[in-house]
Scaffold this motif. Structure first.
Motif: not given
Length: 215
Positions: A90-106
């Motif tokens: 996940l820390h190799t190259g560029t990672q693209i995620f859909s907005s449905s998989r993104l949020s915030t915590v703390m």
């Protein structure tokens, strides 16, 4: 196939132990593992926090929520090497995620990882060396200390530790200062965890927290 949450809690604690040797390891993009968080039940996941340093602001940190099982119908749970391989990838190259998989915590960015869409980075020679030396110095045992460490989070001048007990998997958090009287805190930890504590100030990974930073 859902496992009893006791099994999930045990695996989270095992992952905690297995990932500790990689505390100061630099990930492929220069970031570090800054925390291992136990999601509240019944989530069959683990959350790995990464960032440039413990001093980085929360908004610059990423929490990767990784399912403990890539196949919902299997009883097999991901081990430390597999989780580490995913985090490295996940820390190799560029990672693209859909907005449905993104949020915030703390205040941190939370990313829901689909293990079937990420090719884990393979272990290297250092991993094998670490495993050999760790096994010789600290032979693996299924017995865990009581209270049991379920996770941690490094922040500026403090370390949040997440514990549960053998007879109660409800998680309690304890904030300590690494530069403080850590030996005294650890010696008194068992009795301190029995105190009432405070509300967890927006931390969903524990039921209550203790502020031990003034010890």
């Amino acid at each position: 196939m859902n496992l009893p949450y006791d099994d999930i809690a045990e695996q989270q604690a095992d992952l905690m132990r297995m990932l500790l040797p990689h505390l100061n390891e630099t990930l492929p993009d220069g970031r570090f593992i800054l925390g291992v968080l136990p999601p509240p039940p019944p989530a069959e996941t683990v959350r790995i926090v990464t960032g440039s340093s413990p001093q980085a602001p929360a908004e610059d940190l990423t929490v990767w929520e990784i399912p403990l099982r890539s196949d919902p119908d299997s009883e097999d749970l991901l081990g430390g090497d597999e989780v580490l391989g995913l985090v490295r990838a996940l820390h190799t190259g560029t990672q693209i995620f859909s907005s449905s998989r993104l949020s915030t915590v703390m205040g941190m960015r939370l990313v829901l990882v689909d293990p079937t869409q990420v090719a884990p980075a393979p272990p290297d020679e250092t991993d094998a060396t670490t495993t050999i030396l760790r096994t010789l110095v600290q032979p693996w045992t299924e017995d865990q200390p009581d209270p049991r460490l379920r996770g941690y989070l490094r922040r500026p001048d403090r370390l949040r530790l997440y514990f549960d007990r053998e007879d109660d998997i409800t998680v309690v958090a304890a904030d300590v200062r690494p530069a403080g009287a850590v030996t005294a805190v650890l010696a008194a930890l068992d009795s301190l965890l029995s105190e009432a504590g405070q509300q967890p100030d927006g931390d969903p990974h524990c039921s209550r927290k203790l502020d031990l930073t003034n010890w």
